[in-house]
Scaffold this motif. Structure first.
Motif, PDB file in Angstrom:
ATOM      1  N   GLU A  84       1.021  -4.051   1.736  1.00 29.77           N
ATOM      2  CA  GLU A  84       2.101  -4.900   2.238  1.00 29.77           C
ATOM      3  C   GLU A  84       3.418  -4.242   1.882  1.00 29.77           C
ATOM      4  O   GLU A  84       3.713  -4.034   0.710  1.00 29.77           O
ATOM      5  CB  GLU A  84       2.040  -6.294   1.617  1.00 29.77           C
ATOM      6  N   ILE A  85       4.203  -3.916   2.910  1.00 33.27           N
ATOM      7  CA  ILE A  85       5.511  -3.300   2.694  1.00 33.27           C
ATOM      8  C   ILE A  85       6.567  -4.288   3.157  1.00 33.27           C
ATOM      9  O   ILE A  85       6.519  -4.774   4.294  1.00 33.27           O
ATOM     10  CB  ILE A  85       5.629  -1.967   3.455  1.00 33.27           C
ATOM     11  N   ALA A  86       7.505  -4.597   2.266  1.00 32.61           N
ATOM     12  CA  ALA A  86       8.600  -5.519   2.588  1.00 32.61           C
ATOM     13  C   ALA A  86       9.872  -4.985   1.933  1.00 32.61           C
ATOM     14  O   ALA A  86       9.933  -4.855   0.706  1.00 32.61           O
ATOM     15  CB  ALA A  86       8.289  -6.925   2.090  1.00 32.61           C
ATOM     16  N   GLY A  87      10.836  -4.655   2.738  1.00 28.45           N
ATOM     17  CA  GLY A  87      12.095  -4.142   2.199  1.00 28.45           C
ATOM     18  C   GLY A  87      11.881  -2.843   1.457  1.00 28.45           C
ATOM     19  O   GLY A  87      11.286  -1.909   1.985  1.00 28.45           O
ATOM     20  N   LEU A  88      12.343  -2.808   0.221  1.00 30.77           N
ATOM     21  CA  LEU A  88      12.262  -1.589  -0.583  1.00 30.77           C
ATOM     22  C   LEU A  88      10.963  -1.457  -1.364  1.00 30.77           C
ATOM     23  O   LEU A  88      10.703  -0.425  -1.978  1.00 30.77           O
ATOM     24  CB  LEU A  88      13.434  -1.540  -1.578  1.00 30.77           C
ATOM     25  N   MET A  89      10.120  -2.510  -1.385  1.00 35.93           N
ATOM     26  CA  MET A  89       8.920  -2.517  -2.223  1.00 35.93           C
ATOM     27  C   MET A  89       7.636  -2.602  -1.400  1.00 35.93           C
ATOM     28  O   MET A  89       7.645  -3.081  -0.266  1.00 35.93           O
ATOM     29  CB  MET A  89       8.956  -3.690  -3.204  1.00 35.93           C
ATOM     30  N   ALA A  90       6.549  -2.152  -2.004  1.00 34.63           N
ATOM     31  CA  ALA A  90       5.213  -2.241  -1.398  1.00 34.63           C
ATOM     32  C   ALA A  90       4.246  -2.753  -2.451  1.00 34.63           C
ATOM     33  O   ALA A  90       4.366  -2.432  -3.631  1.00 34.63           O
ATOM     34  CB  ALA A  90       4.758  -0.882  -0.884  1.00 34.63           C
ATOM     35  N   GLN A  91       3.298  -3.556  -2.000  1.00 39.64           N
ATOM     36  CA  GLN A  91       2.193  -3.998  -2.859  1.00 39.64           C
ATOM     37  C   GLN A  91       0.927  -3.402  -2.278  1.00 39.64           C
ATOM     38  O   GLN A  91       0.618  -3.595  -1.107  1.00 39.64           O
ATOM     39  CB  GLN A  91       2.092  -5.518  -2.881  1.00 39.64           C
ATOM     40  N   VAL A  92       0.200  -2.665  -3.117  1.00 36.60           N
ATOM     41  CA  VAL A  92      -1.014  -1.989  -2.675  1.00 36.60           C
ATOM     42  C   VAL A  92      -2.164  -2.460  -3.555  1.00 36.60           C
ATOM     43  O   VAL A  92      -2.049  -2.485  -4.776  1.00 36.60           O
ATOM     44  CB  VAL A  92      -0.864  -0.455  -2.789  1.00 36.60           C
ATOM     45  N   GLU A  93      -3.275  -2.839  -2.916  1.00 36.85           N
ATOM     46  CA  GLU A  93      -4.448  -3.280  -3.657  1.00 36.85           C
ATOM     47  C   GLU A  93      -5.588  -2.300  -3.420  1.00 36.85           C
ATOM     48  O   GLU A  93      -5.792  -1.844  -2.299  1.00 36.85           O
ATOM     49  CB  GLU A  93      -4.875  -4.679  -3.215  1.00 36.85           C
ATOM     50  N   LEU A  94      -6.304  -2.004  -4.493  1.00 36.22           N
ATOM     51  CA  LEU A  94      -7.502  -1.169  -4.425  1.00 36.22           C
ATOM     52  C   LEU A  94      -8.678  -1.970  -4.949  1.00 36.22           C
ATOM     53  O   LEU A  94      -8.531  -2.743  -5.889  1.00 36.22           O
ATOM     54  CB  LEU A  94      -7.363   0.078  -5.301  1.00 36.22           C
ATOM     55  N   GLN A  95      -9.837  -1.781  -4.328  1.00 34.60           N
ATOM     56  CA  GLN A  95     -11.079  -2.336  -4.856  1.00 34.60           C
ATOM     57  C   GLN A  95     -11.807  -1.174  -5.486  1.00 34.60           C
ATOM     58  O   GLN A  95     -12.210  -0.232  -4.806  1.00 34.60           O
ATOM     59  CB  GLN A  95     -11.920  -2.975  -3.748  1.00 34.60           C
ATOM     60  N   ARG A 100     -10.432  -5.244  -9.049  1.00 36.04           N
ATOM     61  CA  ARG A 100      -9.348  -5.253  -8.072  1.00 36.04           C
ATOM     62  C   ARG A 100      -8.094  -4.832  -8.824  1.00 36.04           C
ATOM     63  O   ARG A 100      -7.723  -5.433  -9.816  1.00 36.04           O
ATOM     64  CB  ARG A 100      -9.174  -6.656  -7.506  1.00 36.04           C
ATOM     65  N   VAL A 101      -7.439  -3.768  -8.360  1.00 32.84           N
ATOM     66  CA  VAL A 101      -6.247  -3.250  -9.009  1.00 32.84           C
ATOM     67  C   VAL A 101      -5.087  -3.385  -8.038  1.00 32.84           C
ATOM     68  O   VAL A 101      -5.190  -2.999  -6.871  1.00 32.84           O
ATOM     69  CB  VAL A 101      -6.431  -1.766  -9.420  1.00 32.84           C
ATOM     70  N   VAL A 102      -3.977  -3.963  -8.518  1.00 30.95           N
ATOM     71  CA  VAL A 102      -2.791  -4.172  -7.692  1.00 30.95           C
ATOM     72  C   VAL A 102      -1.664  -3.317  -8.242  1.00 30.95           C
ATOM     73  O   VAL A 102      -1.422  -3.300  -9.445  1.00 30.95           O
ATOM     74  CB  VAL A 102      -2.366  -5.662  -7.702  1.00 30.95           C
ATOM     75  N   SER A 103      -0.979  -2.614  -7.359  1.00 30.45           N
ATOM     76  CA  SER A 103       0.139  -1.774  -7.755  1.00 30.45           C
ATOM     77  C   SER A 103       1.373  -2.157  -6.962  1.00 30.45           C
ATOM     78  O   SER A 103       1.299  -2.373  -5.749  1.00 30.45           O
ATOM     79  CB  SER A 103      -0.192  -0.304  -7.496  1.00 30.45           C
ATOM     80  N   LEU A 104       2.498  -2.238  -7.646  1.00 32.15           N
ATOM     81  CA  LEU A 104       3.795  -2.403  -6.987  1.00 32.15           C
ATOM     82  C   LEU A 104       4.488  -1.052  -7.045  1.00 32.15           C
ATOM     83  O   LEU A 104       4.549  -0.430  -8.097  1.00 32.15           O
ATOM     84  CB  LEU A 104       4.632  -3.468  -7.692  1.00 32.15           C
ATOM     85  N   MET A 105       4.980  -0.603  -5.902  1.00 36.66           N
ATOM     86  CA  MET A 105       5.636   0.701  -5.827  1.00 36.66           C
ATOM     87  C   MET A 105       6.744   0.618  -4.795  1.00 36.66           C
ATOM     88  O   MET A 105       6.860  -0.380  -4.077  1.00 36.66           O
ATOM     89  CB  MET A 105       4.631   1.794  -5.452  1.00 36.66           C
ATOM     90  N   SER A 106       7.513   1.666  -4.686  1.00 35.01           N
ATOM     91  CA  SER A 106       8.557   1.680  -3.671  1.00 35.01           C
ATOM     92  C   SER A 106       7.909   1.787  -2.291  1.00 35.01           C
ATOM     93  O   SER A 106       6.832   2.381  -2.130  1.00 35.01           O
ATOM     94  CB  SER A 106       9.522   2.846  -3.895  1.00 35.01           C
ATOM     95  N   ALA A 107       8.565   1.209  -1.313  1.00 36.61           N
ATOM     96  CA  ALA A 107       8.087   1.315   0.069  1.00 36.61           C
ATOM     97  C   ALA A 107       8.060   2.780   0.493  1.00 36.61           C
ATOM     98  O   ALA A 107       7.150   3.215   1.199  1.00 36.61           O
ATOM     99  CB  ALA A 107       8.980   0.489   0.991  1.00 36.61           C
ATOM    100  N   ALA A 109       7.432   5.412  -1.377  1.00 38.16           N
ATOM    101  CA  ALA A 109       6.246   6.065  -1.925  1.00 38.16           C
ATOM    102  C   ALA A 109       5.002   5.699  -1.120  1.00 38.16           C
ATOM    103  O   ALA A 109       4.180   6.562  -0.806  1.00 38.16           O
ATOM    104  CB  ALA A 109       6.057   5.682  -3.389  1.00 38.16           C
ATOM    105  N   ALA A 110       4.873   4.422  -0.773  1.00 39.29           N
ATOM    106  CA  ALA A 110       3.703   3.980  -0.007  1.00 39.29           C
ATOM    107  C   ALA A 110       3.659   4.681   1.354  1.00 39.29           C
ATOM    108  O   ALA A 110       2.593   5.099   1.810  1.00 39.29           O
ATOM    109  CB  ALA A 110       3.723   2.470   0.167  1.00 39.29           C
ATOM    110  N   ARG A 111       4.805   4.809   1.984  1.00 35.80           N
ATOM    111  CA  ARG A 111       4.852   5.488   3.296  1.00 35.80           C
ATOM    112  C   ARG A 111       4.545   6.977   3.156  1.00 35.80           C
ATOM    113  O   ARG A 111       3.804   7.549   3.953  1.00 35.80           O
ATOM    114  CB  ARG A 111       6.215   5.275   3.938  1.00 35.80           C
ATOM    115  N   GLU A 112       5.127   7.623   2.144  1.00 31.61           N
ATOM    116  CA  GLU A 112       4.897   9.051   1.942  1.00 31.61           C
ATOM    117  C   GLU A 112       3.425   9.344   1.660  1.00 31.61           C
ATOM    118  O   GLU A 112       2.909  10.377   2.063  1.00 31.61           O
ATOM    119  CB  GLU A 112       5.752   9.568   0.781  1.00 31.61           C
ATOM    120  N   MET A 113       2.751   8.426   0.965  1.00 36.81           N
ATOM    121  CA  MET A 113       1.339   8.613   0.655  1.00 36.81           C
ATOM    122  C   MET A 113       0.435   8.257   1.833  1.00 36.81           C
ATOM    123  O   MET A 113      -0.769   8.463   1.776  1.00 36.81           O
ATOM    124  CB  MET A 113       0.958   7.760  -0.567  1.00 36.81           C
ATOM    125  N   GLU A 114       1.032   7.705   2.888  1.00 36.47           N
ATOM    126  CA  GLU A 114       0.289   7.305   4.086  1.00 36.47           C
ATOM    127  C   GLU A 114      -0.876   6.395   3.731  1.00 36.47           C
ATOM    128  O   GLU A 114      -1.997   6.555   4.224  1.00 36.47           O
ATOM    129  CB  GLU A 114      -0.179   8.524   4.875  1.00 36.47           C
TER     130      GLU A 114
END
Length: 140
Positions: A84-95, A100-107, A109-114
């Motif tokens: 989930e990307i909203a504004g400047l931040m992204a929430q990414v979940e991994l199973q 279940r691991v949740v990470s908050l990162m910059s939007a 970074a999430a885009r660059e990591m595809e």
């Protein structure tokens, strides 16, 4: 705009990520639980999105089969199940198996990591708290 190829995994990779045997993955394919296609080399591959959904579905049933005493692990290999990307931040979940691991990162970074649902990821956890675990007393 960069379009990443859809994540897909060979049967053995899918089994390893889910913590099951290759035969179990093949049985799920046979039963219609997972679909397969062929990659460029002619090998059977499972779509990453389906694998991520299956990882979430079986997460509660997975137990740690290592029988090893350890402090909390700091590396969790798994599949992206939500981005989930909203504004400047992204929430990414991994199973990651049953975790279940949740990470908050910059939007950015999430885009660059595809990052996309079904792609493989490793959550590396750094914390100031150390948790120690041991096996339960079998006599109780």
């Amino acid at each position: 705009m960069i379009v990443a190829a859809m994540a897909q995994y060979r049967i053995s990779e899918a089994a390893d990520l889910l913590g099951v045997s290759d035969d179990t993955v093949r049985r799920w394919v046979q039963d219609g639980v997972l679909s397969v296609s062929k990659d460029d080399a002619g090998r059977q591959v499972v779509p990453g999105r389906e694998l991520a959904a299956r990882a979430q579905a079986i997460a509660a049933t997975i137990t740690d089969r290592s029988h090893v005493r350890r402090s909390a692990r700091n590396r969790f290999v798994g599949l992206v199940t939500k981005v989930e990307i909203a504004g400047l931040m992204a929430q990414v979940e991994l199973q990651c198996g049953p975790n279940r691991v949740v990470s908050l990162m910059s939007a950015e970074a999430a885009r660059e990591m595809e990052l996309e649902i079904g792609s493989r990821g490793v959550a590396v956890v750094k914390a100031t708290t150390v948790i120690i675990e041991t096996e339960e007393d079998p006599s109780s």
